[in-house]
Design a protein around this motif. Structure first.
Motif, PDB file in Angstrom:
ATOM      1  N   HIS A 105       0.805  -1.229   0.000  1.00  0.00           N
ATOM      2  CA  HIS A 105       0.000   0.000   0.000  1.00  0.00           C
ATOM      3  C   HIS A 105       0.837   1.277   0.000  1.00  0.00           C
ATOM      4  CE1 HIS A 105      -3.503  -2.522   0.597  1.00  0.00           C
ATOM      5  NE2 HIS A 105      -2.872  -3.128   1.595  1.00  0.00           N
ATOM      6  N   VAL A 106       2.039   1.203  -0.497  1.00  0.00           N
ATOM      7  CA  VAL A 106       2.878   2.399  -0.597  1.00  0.00           C
ATOM      8  C   VAL A 106       2.395   3.238  -1.765  1.00  0.00           C
ATOM      9  CG1 VAL A 106       5.201   3.261  -1.038  1.00  0.00           C
ATOM     10  CG2 VAL A 106       4.871   1.250   0.422  1.00  0.00           C
ATOM     11  N   LYS A 107       2.173   4.519  -1.501  1.00  0.00           N
ATOM     12  CA  LYS A 107       1.665   5.410  -2.543  1.00  0.00           C
ATOM     13  C   LYS A 107       2.435   6.726  -2.506  1.00  0.00           C
ATOM     14  CE  LYS A 107      -2.395   7.349  -2.023  1.00  0.00           C
ATOM     15  NZ  LYS A 107      -3.858   7.530  -1.905  1.00  0.00           N
ATOM     16  N   ALA A 108       2.963   7.114  -3.650  1.00  0.00           N
ATOM     17  CA  ALA A 108       3.650   8.403  -3.742  1.00  0.00           C
ATOM     18  C   ALA A 108       2.660   9.514  -3.424  1.00  0.00           C
ATOM     19  CB  ALA A 108       4.231   8.590  -5.138  1.00  0.00           C
ATOM     20  N   VAL A 128       2.991   8.380   1.403  1.00  0.00           N
ATOM     21  CA  VAL A 128       4.150   7.963   2.199  1.00  0.00           C
ATOM     22  C   VAL A 128       5.288   8.964   1.967  1.00  0.00           C
ATOM     23  CG1 VAL A 128       5.854   6.153   2.615  1.00  0.00           C
ATOM     24  CG2 VAL A 128       3.477   5.549   2.087  1.00  0.00           C
ATOM     25  N   PRO A 129       5.820   9.550   3.028  1.00  0.00           N
ATOM     26  CA  PRO A 129       6.864  10.567   2.880  1.00  0.00           C
ATOM     27  C   PRO A 129       8.229   9.915   2.663  1.00  0.00           C
ATOM     28  CG  PRO A 129       6.423  10.241   5.189  1.00  0.00           C
ATOM     29  CD  PRO A 129       5.449   9.345   4.450  1.00  0.00           C
ATOM     30  N   PRO A 130       9.267  10.705   2.390  1.00  0.00           N
ATOM     31  CA  PRO A 130      10.627  10.159   2.317  1.00  0.00           C
ATOM     32  C   PRO A 130      10.925   9.308   3.542  1.00  0.00           C
ATOM     33  CG  PRO A 130      10.628  12.465   1.689  1.00  0.00           C
ATOM     34  CD  PRO A 130       9.250  12.167   2.197  1.00  0.00           C
ATOM     35  N   THR A 131      11.646   8.218   3.326  1.00  0.00           N
ATOM     36  CA  THR A 131      11.794   7.193   4.354  1.00  0.00           C
ATOM     37  C   THR A 131      13.257   6.839   4.591  1.00  0.00           C
ATOM     38  OG1 THR A 131       9.626   6.244   3.794  1.00  0.00           O
ATOM     39  CG2 THR A 131      11.173   4.822   4.970  1.00  0.00           C
ATOM     40  N   PHE A 153       9.782  -3.614   1.769  1.00  0.00           N
ATOM     41  CA  PHE A 153       9.257  -2.250   1.863  1.00  0.00           C
ATOM     42  C   PHE A 153      10.104  -1.299   1.021  1.00  0.00           C
ATOM     43  CE2 PHE A 153       8.048   1.645   4.386  1.00  0.00           C
ATOM     44  CZ  PHE A 153       6.694   1.590   4.084  1.00  0.00           C
ATOM     45  N   VAL A 154      11.406  -1.493   1.028  1.00  0.00           N
ATOM     46  CA  VAL A 154      12.272  -0.671   0.187  1.00  0.00           C
ATOM     47  C   VAL A 154      11.903  -0.848  -1.284  1.00  0.00           C
ATOM     48  CG1 VAL A 154      14.644  -0.363  -0.632  1.00  0.00           C
ATOM     49  CG2 VAL A 154      14.185  -0.578   1.816  1.00  0.00           C
ATOM     50  N   LEU A 166      10.645   2.207  -3.720  1.00  0.00           N
ATOM     51  CA  LEU A 166      11.303   2.517  -4.997  1.00  0.00           C
ATOM     52  C   LEU A 166      10.328   2.421  -6.157  1.00  0.00           C
ATOM     53  CD1 LEU A 166      14.689   0.633  -4.445  1.00  0.00           C
ATOM     54  CD2 LEU A 166      14.330   3.107  -4.418  1.00  0.00           C
ATOM     55  N   ALA A 167       9.482   1.401  -6.148  1.00  0.00           N
ATOM     56  CA  ALA A 167       8.517   1.229  -7.231  1.00  0.00           C
ATOM     57  C   ALA A 167       7.520   2.383  -7.294  1.00  0.00           C
ATOM     58  CB  ALA A 167       7.781  -0.100  -7.069  1.00  0.00           C
ATOM     59  N   ALA A 168       7.214   2.955  -6.125  1.00  0.00           N
ATOM     60  CA  ALA A 168       6.263   4.070  -6.070  1.00  0.00           C
ATOM     61  C   ALA A 168       6.926   5.426  -6.278  1.00  0.00           C
ATOM     62  CB  ALA A 168       5.530   4.060  -4.724  1.00  0.00           C
TER      63      ALA A 168
END
Length: 272
Positions: A187-190, A193-196, A215-216, A220-222
């Motif tokens: 569920h990572v969405k540009a 989700v802020p810089p991590t 998660f990384v 990256l994919a997002a």
């Protein structure tokens, strides 16, 4: 320095504890100085919140020039979404009191360890969603500007730390919709989700490093900015990796002791 402890009422009748560690401004330096802030969510498999990942980490962040806050969120038998709502309230308070606590309201990082890392990353995915809006939170009042994770629980899939997921979901631990929601690599969405910043060890004996690497890959994919560190050795739950935070000699691990310096440089360079 100002220190304080406040209560946050949980949605299930429990209460979280919100502790603040706030550096004063000095007329010798800059009375108007505003510092980045870090909200720390300790780990503990959603069964407790670890002392080792609370005040010692806050004091270390103070030494780097950041304001620090610790949320002792409600744990089992409290279940989802109690801790999520408490995290939103803690973020709201930090931003609401930014003037009083000398915080830069555009540089607030949510940070978590182990299951607290899951709680932090879940919040980073849900802060602008319908669930927290339904509890009365305006998205911009609780927006995290950065996400920092130490050996986090991420997935509810094959590499899950099953105890954490079971404690989080309680009697609904087999609900496929909830299991999908808390499988965070999905569920990572540009733009949400802020810089991590994220770190783990290759030899973690409880939460496999695959949680971090999955998660990384999703970040990256997002197209979400990420700084990741996989240290070569170290068991789970290292905190600072020093004698200060070690409950056994095996939790003193020299190779990971650099992570607070790396985090501080990342906050100064990226969370702006």
């Amino acid at each position: 320095m100002l220190t304080f402890s406040q209560s946050i009422a949980g949605i299930d009748g429990t209460a979280a504890r919100f502790d603040g560690y706030v550096l004063d401004n000095s007329p010798e330096l800059d009375m108007g100085r505003r510092r980045p802030a870090v909200l720390i969510l300790p780990g503990g498999a959603y069964a407790m919140t670890s002392d080792r990942e609370a005040e010692p980490v806050a004091v270390n962040l103070l030494a780097h020039g950041f304001q620090a806050f610790v949320l002792r969120y409600s744990c089992a038998p409290s279940v989802f979404p109690t801790a999520l709502v408490e995290t939103a309230e803690a973020m709201r308070r930090i931003r609401e009191h930014a003037d009083e606590w000398h915080v830069d309201p555009g540089r607030i990082v949510v940070m978590g360890f182990s299951a607290g890392g899951h709680a932090a990353a879940l919040f980073a995915e849900q802060w602008d969603g319908a669930l927290l809006a339904g509890h009365g939170y305006e998205a911009e009042a609780i927006r995290p500007n950065g996400l920092a994770l130490g050996y986090p629980v991420i997935t509810s899939g094959p590499f899950a730390h099953r105890g954490s997921i079971d404690n989080l979901l309680g009697e609904r631990k087999d609900d496929p919709q909830l299991l999908d929601l808390v499988c965070l690599e999905r569920h990572v969405k540009a733009g949400t989700v802020p810089p991590t910043f994220i770190w783990t060890t290759a030899t973690d004996d409880a939460v496999p490093a695959a949680n971090t690497t999955m998660f990384v890959d999703a970040l990256l994919a997002a197209g979400v900015g990420v700084e990741a560190h996989v240290f070569p050795t170290g068991r789970h739950g290292l905190s600072l990796g020093t004698e200060e935070t070690a409950d056994t000699p095996e939790r003193v691990e020299s190779c990971v002791q650099v992570w607070p310096d790396l985090l501080a440089a990342w906050i100064r360079g990226v969370v702006r």
